[in-house]
Design a protein around this motif. Sequence first.
Motif, PDB file in Angstrom:
ATOM      1  N   LEU A  21       0.828  -1.211   0.000  1.00  0.00           N
ATOM      2  CA  LEU A  21       0.000   0.000   0.000  1.00  0.00           C
ATOM      3  C   LEU A  21       0.862   1.261   0.000  1.00  0.00           C
ATOM      4  O   LEU A  21       0.544   2.235  -0.686  1.00  0.00           O
ATOM      5  CB  LEU A  21      -0.932   0.005   1.210  1.00  0.00           C
ATOM      6  CG  LEU A  21      -2.099  -0.971   1.152  1.00  0.00           C
ATOM      7  CD1 LEU A  21      -2.867  -0.965   2.469  1.00  0.00           C
ATOM      8  CD2 LEU A  21      -3.024  -0.614   0.004  1.00  0.00           C
ATOM      9  N   ALA A  22       1.953   1.244   0.763  1.00  0.00           N
ATOM     10  CA  ALA A  22       2.851   2.400   0.790  1.00  0.00           C
ATOM     11  C   ALA A  22       3.462   2.654  -0.583  1.00  0.00           C
ATOM     12  O   ALA A  22       3.558   3.807  -1.029  1.00  0.00           O
ATOM     13  CB  ALA A  22       3.941   2.189   1.840  1.00  0.00           C
ATOM     14  N   VAL A  23       3.856   1.594  -1.266  1.00  0.00           N
ATOM     15  CA  VAL A  23       4.429   1.743  -2.611  1.00  0.00           C
ATOM     16  C   VAL A  23       3.364   2.238  -3.591  1.00  0.00           C
ATOM     17  O   VAL A  23       3.630   3.095  -4.440  1.00  0.00           O
ATOM     18  CB  VAL A  23       5.060   0.414  -3.079  1.00  0.00           C
ATOM     19  CG1 VAL A  23       5.374   0.441  -4.561  1.00  0.00           C
ATOM     20  CG2 VAL A  23       6.311   0.115  -2.273  1.00  0.00           C
ATOM     21  N   LEU A  24       2.165   1.731  -3.473  1.00  0.00           N
ATOM     22  CA  LEU A  24       1.071   2.171  -4.340  1.00  0.00           C
ATOM     23  C   LEU A  24       0.769   3.652  -4.124  1.00  0.00           C
ATOM     24  O   LEU A  24       0.600   4.410  -5.084  1.00  0.00           O
ATOM     25  CB  LEU A  24      -0.170   1.322  -4.082  1.00  0.00           C
ATOM     26  CG  LEU A  24      -1.357   1.532  -5.002  1.00  0.00           C
ATOM     27  CD1 LEU A  24      -0.971   1.186  -6.441  1.00  0.00           C
ATOM     28  CD2 LEU A  24      -2.525   0.683  -4.549  1.00  0.00           C
ATOM     29  N   ILE A  25       0.722   4.081  -2.880  1.00  0.00           N
ATOM     30  CA  ILE A  25       0.479   5.494  -2.576  1.00  0.00           C
ATOM     31  C   ILE A  25       1.626   6.359  -3.105  1.00  0.00           C
ATOM     32  O   ILE A  25       1.392   7.439  -3.657  1.00  0.00           O
ATOM     33  CB  ILE A  25       0.263   5.685  -1.059  1.00  0.00           C
ATOM     34  CG1 ILE A  25      -1.072   5.064  -0.656  1.00  0.00           C
ATOM     35  CG2 ILE A  25       0.336   7.154  -0.666  1.00  0.00           C
ATOM     36  CD1 ILE A  25      -1.289   4.972   0.840  1.00  0.00           C
ATOM     37  N   ALA A  26       2.863   5.874  -2.936  1.00  0.00           N
ATOM     38  CA  ALA A  26       4.009   6.615  -3.476  1.00  0.00           C
ATOM     39  C   ALA A  26       3.897   6.744  -4.992  1.00  0.00           C
ATOM     40  O   ALA A  26       4.236   7.794  -5.558  1.00  0.00           O
ATOM     41  CB  ALA A  26       5.313   5.919  -3.100  1.00  0.00           C
ATOM     42  N   GLY A  27       3.426   5.706  -5.652  1.00  0.00           N
ATOM     43  CA  GLY A  27       3.236   5.764  -7.100  1.00  0.00           C
ATOM     44  C   GLY A  27       2.179   6.764  -7.496  1.00  0.00           C
ATOM     45  O   GLY A  27       2.317   7.485  -8.494  1.00  0.00           O
ATOM     46  N   TRP A  28       1.103   6.828  -6.738  1.00  0.00           N
ATOM     47  CA  TRP A  28       0.049   7.799  -7.033  1.00  0.00           C
ATOM     48  C   TRP A  28       0.530   9.230  -6.793  1.00  0.00           C
ATOM     49  O   TRP A  28       0.193  10.127  -7.543  1.00  0.00           O
ATOM     50  CB  TRP A  28      -1.172   7.550  -6.181  1.00  0.00           C
ATOM     51  CG  TRP A  28      -2.005   6.393  -6.648  1.00  0.00           C
ATOM     52  CD1 TRP A  28      -2.067   5.869  -7.904  1.00  0.00           C
ATOM     53  CD2 TRP A  28      -2.901   5.632  -5.857  1.00  0.00           C
ATOM     54  NE1 TRP A  28      -2.943   4.816  -7.936  1.00  0.00           N
ATOM     55  CE2 TRP A  28      -3.480   4.654  -6.689  1.00  0.00           C
ATOM     56  CE3 TRP A  28      -3.278   5.671  -4.530  1.00  0.00           C
ATOM     57  CZ2 TRP A  28      -4.406   3.740  -6.225  1.00  0.00           C
ATOM     58  CZ3 TRP A  28      -4.203   4.759  -4.076  1.00  0.00           C
ATOM     59  CH2 TRP A  28      -4.761   3.800  -4.915  1.00  0.00           C
ATOM     60  N   ILE A  29       1.312   9.424  -5.756  1.00  0.00           N
ATOM     61  CA  ILE A  29       1.765  10.774  -5.422  1.00  0.00           C
ATOM     62  C   ILE A  29       2.836  11.250  -6.392  1.00  0.00           C
ATOM     63  O   ILE A  29       2.762  12.364  -6.928  1.00  0.00           O
ATOM     64  CB  ILE A  29       2.271  10.824  -3.965  1.00  0.00           C
ATOM     65  CG1 ILE A  29       1.109  10.636  -3.001  1.00  0.00           C
ATOM     66  CG2 ILE A  29       2.996  12.133  -3.684  1.00  0.00           C
ATOM     67  CD1 ILE A  29       1.519  10.491  -1.545  1.00  0.00           C
ATOM     68  N   ALA A  38      10.754   4.732  -7.527  1.00  0.00           N
ATOM     69  CA  ALA A  38      11.746   3.653  -7.585  1.00  0.00           C
ATOM     70  C   ALA A  38      12.452   3.517  -6.242  1.00  0.00           C
ATOM     71  O   ALA A  38      12.703   2.397  -5.777  1.00  0.00           O
ATOM     72  CB  ALA A  38      12.759   3.924  -8.694  1.00  0.00           C
ATOM     73  N   LEU A  39      12.746   4.631  -5.601  1.00  0.00           N
ATOM     74  CA  LEU A  39      13.360   4.604  -4.278  1.00  0.00           C
ATOM     75  C   LEU A  39      12.423   3.965  -3.249  1.00  0.00           C
ATOM     76  O   LEU A  39      12.860   3.187  -2.395  1.00  0.00           O
ATOM     77  CB  LEU A  39      13.744   6.013  -3.843  1.00  0.00           C
ATOM     78  CG  LEU A  39      14.522   6.145  -2.553  1.00  0.00           C
ATOM     79  CD1 LEU A  39      15.856   5.410  -2.668  1.00  0.00           C
ATOM     80  CD2 LEU A  39      14.733   7.606  -2.223  1.00  0.00           C
ATOM     81  N   ALA A  40      11.128   4.258  -3.359  1.00  0.00           N
ATOM     82  CA  ALA A  40      10.146   3.653  -2.449  1.00  0.00           C
ATOM     83  C   ALA A  40      10.064   2.145  -2.662  1.00  0.00           C
ATOM     84  O   ALA A  40       9.941   1.379  -1.695  1.00  0.00           O
ATOM     85  CB  ALA A  40       8.775   4.291  -2.657  1.00  0.00           C
ATOM     86  N   VAL A  41      10.156   1.700  -3.900  1.00  0.00           N
ATOM     87  CA  VAL A  41      10.127   0.265  -4.197  1.00  0.00           C
ATOM     88  C   VAL A  41      11.363  -0.420  -3.613  1.00  0.00           C
ATOM     89  O   VAL A  41      11.258  -1.472  -2.976  1.00  0.00           O
ATOM     90  CB  VAL A  41      10.020   0.016  -5.720  1.00  0.00           C
ATOM     91  CG1 VAL A  41      10.244  -1.450  -6.055  1.00  0.00           C
ATOM     92  CG2 VAL A  41       8.674   0.476  -6.237  1.00  0.00           C
ATOM     93  N   VAL A  42      12.526   0.195  -3.801  1.00  0.00           N
ATOM     94  CA  VAL A  42      13.760  -0.382  -3.269  1.00  0.00           C
ATOM     95  C   VAL A  42      13.699  -0.430  -1.736  1.00  0.00           C
ATOM     96  O   VAL A  42      14.071  -1.435  -1.123  1.00  0.00           O
ATOM     97  CB  VAL A  42      14.990   0.413  -3.760  1.00  0.00           C
ATOM     98  CG1 VAL A  42      16.242   0.004  -3.021  1.00  0.00           C
ATOM     99  CG2 VAL A  42      15.164   0.225  -5.255  1.00  0.00           C
ATOM    100  N   ALA A  43      13.212   0.639  -1.125  1.00  0.00           N
ATOM    101  CA  ALA A  43      13.089   0.668   0.339  1.00  0.00           C
ATOM    102  C   ALA A  43      12.129  -0.414   0.826  1.00  0.00           C
ATOM    103  O   ALA A  43      12.396  -1.088   1.838  1.00  0.00           O
ATOM    104  CB  ALA A  43      12.626   2.042   0.802  1.00  0.00           C
ATOM    105  N   ALA A  44      11.022  -0.614   0.122  1.00  0.00           N
ATOM    106  CA  ALA A  44      10.064  -1.646   0.502  1.00  0.00           C
ATOM    107  C   ALA A  44      10.675  -3.039   0.391  1.00  0.00           C
ATOM    108  O   ALA A  44      10.452  -3.899   1.242  1.00  0.00           O
ATOM    109  CB  ALA A  44       8.807  -1.549  -0.358  1.00  0.00           C
TER     110      ALA A  44
END
Length: 70
Positions: A21-29, A38-44
Motif C-alpha cells: 500500500l505504501a508503494v502504491l500510494i508513493a506511485g500515485w503521489i 523507484a526509491l520507495a520500491v527499493v526501500a520496501a
Amino acid sequence: MLRTTGQLIGTWLRVTLLLGLAVLIAGWIWGFGSGPFALAVVAAVVVETFAVRGLAREWVFEARGRWWWL
C-alpha cells in the motif's frame, strides 16, 4: 509449532500488505515512473527482506526448542 507458524505467516502478510500500500500510494503521489517511486520500491524490498529474515529467525528459534514438531 503450527500456532507459531500461523502467527509468523500472518505477520508477514500484514507487513507485505502495508508495504504494498505504501508503494502504491508513493506511485500515485510521485508517478509510477519517477525516481522517488523507484526509491520507495527499493526501500520496501529492503524492509521486506529484513522482516522475512527476522521472522525466519524467530521461527527457527521456536523450532529448536521443540524438536518434536515434525
